[in-house]
Design a protein around this motif. Structure first.
Motif, PDB file in Angstrom:
ATOM      1  N   GLU A 150       5.443 -11.746   4.960  1.00  0.00           N
ATOM      2  CA  GLU A 150       4.612 -10.688   4.160  1.00  0.00           C
ATOM      3  C   GLU A 150       4.371  -9.511   5.089  1.00  0.00           C
ATOM      4  OE1 GLU A 150       0.863 -12.344   3.066  1.00  0.00           O
ATOM      5  OE2 GLU A 150       0.187 -12.543   4.758  1.00  0.00           O
ATOM      6  N   ARG A 151       3.862  -8.256   4.657  1.00  0.00           N
ATOM      7  CA  ARG A 151       3.395  -7.382   5.558  1.00  0.00           C
ATOM      8  C   ARG A 151       2.116  -6.883   4.976  1.00  0.00           C
ATOM      9  NH1 ARG A 151       6.959  -1.616   6.376  1.00  0.00           N
ATOM     10  NH2 ARG A 151       5.282  -0.654   7.617  1.00  0.00           N
ATOM     11  N   ILE A 152       1.210  -6.470   5.875  1.00  0.00           N
ATOM     12  CA  ILE A 152      -0.096  -6.159   5.570  1.00  0.00           C
ATOM     13  C   ILE A 152      -0.514  -4.868   6.164  1.00  0.00           C
ATOM     14  CG2 ILE A 152      -2.731  -6.784   5.763  1.00  0.00           C
ATOM     15  CD1 ILE A 152      -1.918  -9.622   5.643  1.00  0.00           C
ATOM     16  N   ASP A 153      -0.722  -3.763   5.128  1.00  0.00           N
ATOM     17  CA  ASP A 153      -1.512  -2.515   5.736  1.00  0.00           C
ATOM     18  C   ASP A 153      -2.921  -2.541   5.465  1.00  0.00           C
ATOM     19  OD1 ASP A 153       1.163  -1.997   6.559  1.00  0.00           O
ATOM     20  OD2 ASP A 153       1.637  -0.653   4.934  1.00  0.00           O
ATOM     21  N   ILE A 154      -3.700  -2.034   6.445  1.00  0.00           N
ATOM     22  CA  ILE A 154      -4.863  -1.974   6.421  1.00  0.00           C
ATOM     23  C   ILE A 154      -5.408  -0.417   6.619  1.00  0.00           C
ATOM     24  CG2 ILE A 154      -7.265  -2.669   6.693  1.00  0.00           C
ATOM     25  CD1 ILE A 154      -5.868  -5.585   7.456  1.00  0.00           C
ATOM     26  N   LEU A 155      -6.286   0.075   5.851  1.00  0.00           N
ATOM     27  CA  LEU A 155      -6.940   1.296   6.230  1.00  0.00           C
ATOM     28  C   LEU A 155      -8.599   1.211   5.875  1.00  0.00           C
ATOM     29  CD1 LEU A 155      -4.669   3.896   3.958  1.00  0.00           C
ATOM     30  CD2 LEU A 155      -5.113   3.765   6.413  1.00  0.00           C
ATOM     31  N   ALA A 156      -9.335   1.692   7.047  1.00  0.00           N
ATOM     32  CA  ALA A 156     -10.865   1.142   6.986  1.00  0.00           C
ATOM     33  C   ALA A 156     -11.384   2.722   7.379  1.00  0.00           C
ATOM     34  CB  ALA A 156     -11.047   0.301   7.851  1.00  0.00           C
ATOM     35  N   ASP A 157     -12.437   2.879   7.193  1.00  0.00           N
ATOM     36  CA  ASP A 157     -13.334   4.122   7.462  1.00  0.00           C
ATOM     37  C   ASP A 157     -13.851   3.941   8.853  1.00  0.00           C
ATOM     38  OD1 ASP A 157     -13.187   5.518   5.138  1.00  0.00           O
ATOM     39  OD2 ASP A 157     -14.802   4.944   4.242  1.00  0.00           O
ATOM     40  N   ARG A 158     -14.132   2.573   9.332  1.00  0.00           N
ATOM     41  CA  ARG A 158     -15.035   2.232  10.450  1.00  0.00           C
ATOM     42  C   ARG A 158     -14.838   0.919  10.690  1.00  0.00           C
ATOM     43  NH1 ARG A 158     -18.403   3.536   6.697  1.00  0.00           N
ATOM     44  NH2 ARG A 158     -20.117   1.926   6.360  1.00  0.00           N
ATOM     45  N   GLY A 159     -14.914   0.584  11.908  1.00  0.00           N
ATOM     46  CA  GLY A 159     -14.922  -0.739  12.569  1.00  0.00           C
ATOM     47  C   GLY A 159     -15.560  -0.829  13.754  1.00  0.00           C
ATOM     48  N   THR A 160     -15.940  -2.117  14.107  1.00  0.00           N
ATOM     49  CA  THR A 160     -16.427  -2.254  15.530  1.00  0.00           C
ATOM     50  C   THR A 160     -15.638  -3.808  15.977  1.00  0.00           C
ATOM     51  OG1 THR A 160     -18.228  -3.589  14.517  1.00  0.00           O
ATOM     52  CG2 THR A 160     -18.635  -1.450  15.181  1.00  0.00           C
ATOM     53  N   VAL A 161     -15.763  -4.052  17.343  1.00  0.00           N
ATOM     54  CA  VAL A 161     -15.385  -5.121  17.992  1.00  0.00           C
ATOM     55  C   VAL A 161     -16.396  -6.170  18.118  1.00  0.00           C
ATOM     56  CG1 VAL A 161     -13.940  -6.062  19.921  1.00  0.00           C
ATOM     57  CG2 VAL A 161     -13.270  -3.684  19.036  1.00  0.00           C
ATOM     58  N   GLN A 162     -16.129  -7.377  17.731  1.00  0.00           N
ATOM     59  CA  GLN A 162     -17.185  -8.638  18.028  1.00  0.00           C
ATOM     60  C   GLN A 162     -16.389  -9.569  18.604  1.00  0.00           C
ATOM     61  OE1 GLN A 162     -19.711  -9.496  14.788  1.00  0.00           O
ATOM     62  NE2 GLN A 162     -20.480  -7.454  14.324  1.00  0.00           N
ATOM     63  N   LYS A 163     -17.161 -10.253  19.667  1.00  0.00           N
ATOM     64  CA  LYS A 163     -16.732 -11.307  20.370  1.00  0.00           C
ATOM     65  C   LYS A 163     -17.579 -12.534  20.324  1.00  0.00           C
ATOM     66  CE  LYS A 163     -13.816  -8.631  23.473  1.00  0.00           C
ATOM     67  NZ  LYS A 163     -13.653  -8.290  25.141  1.00  0.00           N
ATOM     68  N   ASN A 164     -16.966 -13.669  19.980  1.00  0.00           N
ATOM     69  CA  ASN A 164     -17.692 -14.896  19.941  1.00  0.00           C
ATOM     70  C   ASN A 164     -16.947 -16.241  20.522  1.00  0.00           C
ATOM     71  OD1 ASN A 164     -16.073 -15.405  17.875  1.00  0.00           O
ATOM     72  ND2 ASN A 164     -17.690 -14.443  16.233  1.00  0.00           N
ATOM     73  N   GLU A 165     -17.340 -17.392  20.354  1.00  0.00           N
ATOM     74  CA  GLU A 165     -16.662 -18.466  20.826  1.00  0.00           C
ATOM     75  C   GLU A 165     -15.449 -18.651  20.108  1.00  0.00           C
ATOM     76  OE1 GLU A 165     -19.416 -19.392  17.405  1.00  0.00           O
ATOM     77  OE2 GLU A 165     -19.591 -18.597  19.434  1.00  0.00           O
ATOM     78  N   ARG A 166     -15.293 -18.009  18.914  1.00  0.00           N
ATOM     79  CA  ARG A 166     -13.817 -18.209  18.266  1.00  0.00           C
ATOM     80  C   ARG A 166     -12.883 -17.425  18.543  1.00  0.00           C
ATOM     81  NH1 ARG A 166     -15.944 -18.586  12.137  1.00  0.00           N
ATOM     82  NH2 ARG A 166     -17.277 -16.869  12.906  1.00  0.00           N
ATOM     83  N   GLY A 167     -13.243 -16.224  19.248  1.00  0.00           N
ATOM     84  CA  GLY A 167     -12.222 -15.225  19.743  1.00  0.00           C
ATOM     85  C   GLY A 167     -12.854 -13.674  19.465  1.00  0.00           C
ATOM     86  N   SER A 168     -11.850 -12.698  19.315  1.00  0.00           N
ATOM     87  CA  SER A 168     -12.199 -11.285  19.379  1.00  0.00           C
ATOM     88  C   SER A 168     -11.982 -10.910  17.812  1.00  0.00           C
ATOM     89  CB  SER A 168     -11.381 -10.549  20.438  1.00  0.00           C
ATOM     90  OG  SER A 168     -11.814 -11.131  21.499  1.00  0.00           O
ATOM     91  N   PHE A 169     -12.717 -10.205  17.229  1.00  0.00           N
ATOM     92  CA  PHE A 169     -12.281  -9.884  15.903  1.00  0.00           C
ATOM     93  C   PHE A 169     -12.791  -8.315  15.620  1.00  0.00           C
ATOM     94  CE2 PHE A 169     -13.391 -14.373  15.625  1.00  0.00           C
ATOM     95  CZ  PHE A 169     -12.366 -14.666  14.931  1.00  0.00           C
ATOM     96  N   LEU A 170     -12.002  -7.682  14.937  1.00  0.00           N
ATOM     97  CA  LEU A 170     -12.106  -6.176  14.334  1.00  0.00           C
ATOM     98  C   LEU A 170     -12.913  -6.151  12.955  1.00  0.00           C
ATOM     99  CD1 LEU A 170     -12.149  -3.335  15.041  1.00  0.00           C
ATOM    100  CD2 LEU A 170      -9.732  -3.164  14.378  1.00  0.00           C
ATOM    101  N   ILE A 171     -14.099  -5.971  13.228  1.00  0.00           N
ATOM    102  CA  ILE A 171     -14.953  -6.000  11.761  1.00  0.00           C
ATOM    103  C   ILE A 171     -14.668  -4.467  11.214  1.00  0.00           C
ATOM    104  CG2 ILE A 171     -17.404  -6.132  10.611  1.00  0.00           C
ATOM    105  CD1 ILE A 171     -15.809  -8.762  12.188  1.00  0.00           C
ATOM    106  N   LEU A 172     -13.779  -4.570  10.062  1.00  0.00           N
ATOM    107  CA  LEU A 172     -13.683  -3.207   9.448  1.00  0.00           C
ATOM    108  C   LEU A 172     -14.653  -3.031   8.111  1.00  0.00           C
ATOM    109  CD1 LEU A 172      -9.624  -3.850   9.340  1.00  0.00           C
ATOM    110  CD2 LEU A 172     -11.135  -2.525  10.808  1.00  0.00           C
TER     111      LEU A 172
END
Length: 384
Positions: A182-204
């Motif tokens: 599969e191929r995924i395309d994502i468009l988002a107005d804004r986002g922030t980076v958050q890091k925790n014990e499970r890893g790094s995530f881009l919160i869109l």
């Protein structure tokens, strides 16, 4: 402590405080402007910017304090001489050694401050700065992603339109081809980076996702208010931080671990840094003794002090440059450390001798006559 002592100590320390705060602030601003890229180019918040740049203040204050004390002592001595207070105190039976005592008391206060900065606070701040810079340097979003550019991270393509204060990313586009099915395309107005014990995530936030599955003609379209995109595999987590000699504690400099790779590579810099921290609280005493030896003798208001001030400035410059040179040489020549100790001891003993003997530093009569004659000839040759 007598009233005279309190007056001199108060005047000297207030002048020192004003000078050290002013000079440290000016130099800090010039250094902080170099780190403005943290906010503009890497999207860090104002708190991160102030924190990273502010950690260098103790080191700047440690370097500036001896010079600030010297200027404060020169100011106090010049003030006492201008008001003829030194002459009055000398006529009242106050010996040069007795007059030196309040200046030494003020020097002890400054020297304790420099010792605290040199031996503890500055290395601690430098270690914190190293950890912070390493963490920022390992963040893929602060070093790889640039506004307006498509960045490929293997099968993943990311583009951001811009950055805003607080680490906010705007105008985000993601093309994810990591899954062959599969191929995924994502468009988002804004986002922030958050890091925790499970890893790094881009919160869109406020966007839509299109999923193109193999074998299907129509994509699946999903609108979302919030979506967590996993970036853990692209996050270069720092396992350890390597500290240089300037960032080591006194214990590490005195007795470094025998298996330390940095110490094995540059043992001379450990020795040089150790003695530089010991020299730091000594220099204020040497500077004050030199200043009092050259400017502290009683003079009438008719006697010019400019020559003595010039001699003091040149002497301080020569002494400090020689100290820097010997510190650099000590990384390869251990004997340079002992030469610097001897140099400071010799200058201090010579200054004390001048103070006790009441030596007055003044321009030679022949030199003054030559300068006056030269000025007279220039005036006479000037066209009328």
């Amino acid at each position: 402590m007598s009233a005279i002592d309190r007056y001199i100590v108060r005047t000297t320390l207030l002048a020192f405080l004003l000078i050290v705060v002013s000079l440290t602030g000016v130099i800090w601003i010039t250094q902080a402007l170099r780190g403005i890229d943290l906010m503009t180019g890497q999207g860090q918040s104002i708190l991160v910017f102030l924190g990273v740049t502010g950690l260098a203040i103790p080191l700047l204050a440690m370097i500036i304090s001896p010079i600030a004390l010297l200027i404060a002592v020169m100011h106090t001595l010049n003030r006492l001489a201008t008001d003829s207070e030194i002459i009055v105190m000398n006529a009242a039976g106050l010996s040069p050694g007795r007059l030196l005592r309040p200046f030494l008391f003020a020097t002890c206060v400054v020297s304790l401050l420099v010792a605290f900065l040199s031996l503890y606070l500055a290395p601690e701040c430098m270690r914190a700065l190293r950890r912070w810079q390493t963490e920022i340097g390992a963040d893929v979003l602060t070093n790889i992603l640039r506004p307006g550019e498509f960045q490929k991270l293997g099968p993943l393509t990311i583009r951001i339109q811009g950055r805003q204060p607080g680490g906010l990313l705007v105008g985000i586009f993601i093309d994810d081809q990591r899954n062959p099915s599969e191929r995924i395309d994502i468009l988002a107005d804004r986002g922030t980076v958050q890091k925790n014990e499970r890893g790094s995530f881009l919160i869109l936030q406020d966007g839509n996702l299109q999923r193109f599955e193999t074998g299907k003609r129509e994509p699946a379209l999903v609108a979302f208010a919030s979506y967590a995109f996993d970036l853990s595999q692209f996050s270069n987590a720092v396992q350890s931080v390597t500290y240089g000699p300037r960032e080591r504690s006194m214990g590490d400099l005195i007795s470094p671990p025998p298996d330390d790779p940095v110490f094995k590579r540059i043992p001379g810099e450990f020795r040089s840094e150790l003695h530089d921290r010991i020299f730091a609280p000594i220099y204020p005493f040497v500077f004050v003794l030199m200043a009092f030896a050259i400017l502290g003798a009683p003079r009438t208001t008719r006697q010019n002090r400019n020559f003595a001030i010039g001699v003091l400035v040149v002497g301080i410059l020569v002494l400090r440059i020689a100290g820097f040179g010997l510190s650099t040489m000590s990384t390869s020549q251990p004997a340079a450390v002992f030469v610097q100790y001897f140099m400071l001891a010799a200058v201090s003993v010579g200054s004390v001798w001048m103070i006790m003997r009441g030596v007055i530093v003044d321009a030679p009569a022949n030199l003054l006559g030559w300068i006056n004659g030269l000025l007279s000839r220039r005036v006479s040759l000037r066209p009328q």
